[in-house]
Each structure stands twice: as C-alpha cells, then as structure tokens.
Design an enzyme around this catalytic site. Structure first.
Site, PDB file in Angstrom:
ATOM      1  N   GLU A  57      44.923  45.903  31.979  1.00  0.00           N
ATOM      2  CA  GLU A  57      45.571  44.838  32.761  1.00  0.00           C
ATOM      3  C   GLU A  57      44.507  43.987  33.441  1.00  0.00           C
ATOM      4  O   GLU A  57      43.616  44.512  34.117  1.00  0.00           O
ATOM      5  CB  GLU A  57      46.523  45.423  33.818  1.00  0.00           C
ATOM      6  CG  GLU A  57      47.231  44.281  34.566  1.00  0.00           C
ATOM      7  CD  GLU A  57      48.302  44.726  35.546  1.00  0.00           C
ATOM      8  OE1 GLU A  57      48.330  45.916  35.910  1.00  0.00           O
ATOM      9  OE2 GLU A  57      49.107  43.863  35.942  1.00  0.00           O
ATOM     10  N   ASP A  96      46.986  33.727  38.556  1.00  0.00           N
ATOM     11  CA  ASP A  96      46.974  32.617  39.521  1.00  0.00           C
ATOM     12  C   ASP A  96      47.329  31.330  38.776  1.00  0.00           C
ATOM     13  O   ASP A  96      46.725  31.030  37.750  1.00  0.00           O
ATOM     14  CB  ASP A  96      45.595  32.511  40.173  1.00  0.00           C
ATOM     15  CG  ASP A  96      45.288  33.763  40.991  1.00  0.00           C
ATOM     16  OD1 ASP A  96      46.098  34.117  41.861  1.00  0.00           O
ATOM     17  OD2 ASP A  96      44.259  34.406  40.724  1.00  0.00           O
TER      18      ASP A  96
HETATM   19  C1  LIG Z   1      48.873  36.205  41.541  1.00  0.00           C
HETATM   20  S1  LIG Z   1      48.068  37.736  41.537  1.00  0.00           S
HETATM   21  C2  LIG Z   1      49.116  38.761  40.488  1.00  0.00           C
HETATM   22  C3  LIG Z   1      48.822  40.231  40.650  1.00  0.00           C
HETATM   23  C4  LIG Z   1      49.661  41.157  39.783  1.00  0.00           C
HETATM   24  N1  LIG Z   1      49.376  40.984  38.376  1.00  0.00           N
HETATM   25  C5  LIG Z   1      51.136  40.991  40.051  1.00  0.00           C
HETATM   26  O1  LIG Z   1      51.867  40.575  39.140  1.00  0.00           O
HETATM   27  O2  LIG Z   1      51.539  41.279  41.173  1.00  0.00           O
HETATM   28  C6  LIG Z   1      46.692  37.417  40.457  1.00  0.00           C
HETATM   29  C7  LIG Z   1      45.614  38.442  40.635  1.00  0.00           C
HETATM   30  O3  LIG Z   1      44.636  38.270  39.625  1.00  0.00           O
HETATM   31  C8  LIG Z   1      43.354  38.468  40.198  1.00  0.00           C
HETATM   32  N2  LIG Z   1      42.400  37.792  39.297  1.00  0.00           N
HETATM   33  C9  LIG Z   1      42.333  36.478  39.018  1.00  0.00           C
HETATM   34  N3  LIG Z   1      41.407  36.236  38.085  1.00  0.00           N
HETATM   35  C10 LIG Z   1      40.869  37.440  37.754  1.00  0.00           C
HETATM   36  C11 LIG Z   1      39.863  37.845  36.846  1.00  0.00           C
HETATM   37  N4  LIG Z   1      39.205  36.953  36.064  1.00  0.00           N
HETATM   38  N5  LIG Z   1      39.563  39.155  36.762  1.00  0.00           N
HETATM   39  C12 LIG Z   1      40.208  40.065  37.538  1.00  0.00           C
HETATM   40  N6  LIG Z   1      41.172  39.739  38.415  1.00  0.00           N
HETATM   41  C13 LIG Z   1      41.506  38.444  38.519  1.00  0.00           C
HETATM   42  C14 LIG Z   1      43.466  37.920  41.590  1.00  0.00           C
HETATM   43  O4  LIG Z   1      42.520  38.470  42.477  1.00  0.00           O
HETATM   44  C15 LIG Z   1      44.889  38.338  41.963  1.00  0.00           C
HETATM   45  O5  LIG Z   1      44.922  39.601  42.595  1.00  0.00           O
END
Ligand SMILES: C[S@@+](CC[C@H](N)C(=O)[O-])C[C@H]1O[C@@H](n2cnc3c(N)ncnc32)[C@H](O)[C@@H]1O
Length: 247
Positions: free
Chosen positions: A79, A154
């Site tokens: 994930e 995001d």
């Molecule tokens: C909007 S949140 C969604 C979290 C989770 N998937 C959910 O559905 O609740 C997006 C997450 O992706 C992480 N994120 C964004 N780009 C990333 C990357 N390149 N690698 C790892 N994490 C990332 C952010 O820190 C954030 O916690």
C-alpha cells in the site's frame, strides 16, 4: 519530453522519469501516545531502509528479501500512502496468509499504524517510512507483488498542483513492472477528475485490464472517504489486473 533523473545504482547509472513529490513533509510533532507506540513497537514494524525521520528518501539498494523481512515467502500486498493503517490492519486480520507492506511519509500516521498493528498482534505487516514511489523502484523486484493499493491519494486539486499526483505515468510503469501477471492495482478516490484521469491513463495501457468490481471489500472507510462523502463527493474504486499485452 519526460524529464529524467539519473541515480547511481550497483548496476551503474540508471535514468528514471522525474516525478515531483506527491507529498509535502509535515512537522514530526506527535502526541505522547504516538511517541510511545513508536518507542515500544517501531522496531518491530518499521524497516530501516531510509534515514527517517531525517529524510523520506529511499536510495537505490538491493531489493527486500521477503524471507528475511517476514520470515516466510507469501503473496505480497503493497500500500502506498497507508495513512493511519486502517486498511493494512483490517486486511492483515482477514488474511493471515498474505504479507503486507505499507509506505507512508507522515510520522504521526506511521505511529498510529504501529500502535494499531501492535494492538492487533499482527506479525505479517511491515512499514517503510519513505516515499512509496522510490520504495517500489528500489525495494521491490520485478513481478514481486500480488497487489498494489493507493487509496485516497492526496488530490492536488488545483491545476498547477496536478503534476504532484501520485497516480501518474511513473507509478503506473512501476506498478506494471512490480506486479506479477494476474496481480491487481487497486485505486480509490473521492475526486471525480482524479478518477477520470486514473481511468484514462490505465484504460489505454495495454498492460492493464479494468475489472468492474465496485468497492473493494477489504477497504475500510477512513476519515478521507468520510470527509469526501460529507462534502458531497462521489467515491470511485478502480481495479486493474496486470495482464500480458500479447494475450
Ligand atoms: C489523503 S491520505 C490517505 C491515507 C489512506 N490511504 C486513507 O485512505 O485513509 C494520503 C496519504 O498518502 C501519504 N503519501 C503521499 N504521497 C506519498 C508517497 N509518495 N509515499 C508514501 N506516502 C505518501 C500522505 O502522507 C498521506 O498520509
């Protein structure tokens, strides 16, 4: 023309498409409970493959050895952006036969995931504190994954920010390489223009075939889905199977 970035690897210099970061590094402020979870169980779940918390960069290195990491070989589900770990924890409880690997860059979310996994006693989940795109590239070998999930990435809704979106050609190329034939890429978003962009990119990609599966049963509702619904947005789940373009 796609911009390239050159990295020195053990096999010599390699050019990768340059992708702007899909995240902004946020402060490492944590609650005392979050700090405690990390202190007590961080070493059990977090793989020491980046210089986190100083950096989220995952440098070129030999791919992970699943047996060394999990103590067994099993189907691997990855994930990207695992947030607070709700999906990993739920799926791990339902599928003890599968290995799970989550990538996340936000410290407080990682701490909450560690706390959640420790409370559940999950021993077939590992986390990487680092950029999931770099993780796919450097830590996972070809055809090493059964599934790759990106739930509520995001959205970067403004036109000038769109280049930061995670679900874009560099990720799709890596997913095509890291998924085995028959493996599955699962996406979910509450932004219709992002869902349309994902569909457009993958529908014309010969390496993937869209499955009409609706909502993924192992995806729990997190605060991001709940917020989207509250604000009147439509939730889209997309499932693509990796297949041989010659078939
Ligand atoms: C909007 S949140 C969604 C979290 C989770 N998937 C959910 O559905 O609740 C997006 C997450 O992706 C992480 N994120 C964004 N780009 C990333 C990357 N390149 N690698 C790892 N994490 C990332 C952010 O820190 C954030 O916690």
């Amino acid at each position: 023309m796609t911009e390239l970035t050159t990295e020195l690897t053990e096999a010599g210099p390699v050019d990768w498409p340059r992708a702007p970061a899909s995240f902004v590094r946020r402060g490492g402020r944590m609650t005392s409970a979050q700090r405690r979870w990390l202190e007590q169980s961080g070493a059990r779940y977090l793989l020491p493959v980046s210089n986190w918390p100083r950096s989220t960069v995952i440098a070129p290195q030999p791919p992970l050895d699943q047996t060394a990491v999990f103590g067994r070989q099993a189907d691997l589900v990855v994930e990207l952006g695992s947030g607070q770990g709700e999906a990993l924890a739920q799926a791990a409880a339902r599928h003890p036969e599968v290995n799970y690997l989550g990538f996340e860059v936000f410290a407080a979310a990682l701490a909450m995931t560690v706390g959640r996994l420790a409370a559940a006693g999950a021993d077939h989940v590992r986390l990487v504190a680092g950029d999931g795109l770099q993780g796919l590239r450097h830590l996972l070998g070809e055809a090493s994954c059964q599934e790759i999930w990106v739930f509520f990435p995001d959205p970067w809704p403004k036109a000038r920010q769109r280049k930061r979106r995670l679900v874009a050609p560099p990720l799709i190329d890596l997913a095509a390489s890291r998924l085995r034939l028959g493996g599955v890429l699962r996406l979910a978003t509450d932004w219709t223009d992002y869902a349309a962009a994902m569909t457009a990119l993958l529908d014309c990609d010969q390496r993937f075939r869209r499955l009409d599966q609706g909502r993924f049963a192992d995806r729990p509702t997190t605060k991001y889905e709940a917020r989207g619904l509250r604000q009147g947005r439509l939730i889209t789940d997309l499932t693509f199977v990796r297949h041989d373009p010659a078939d």
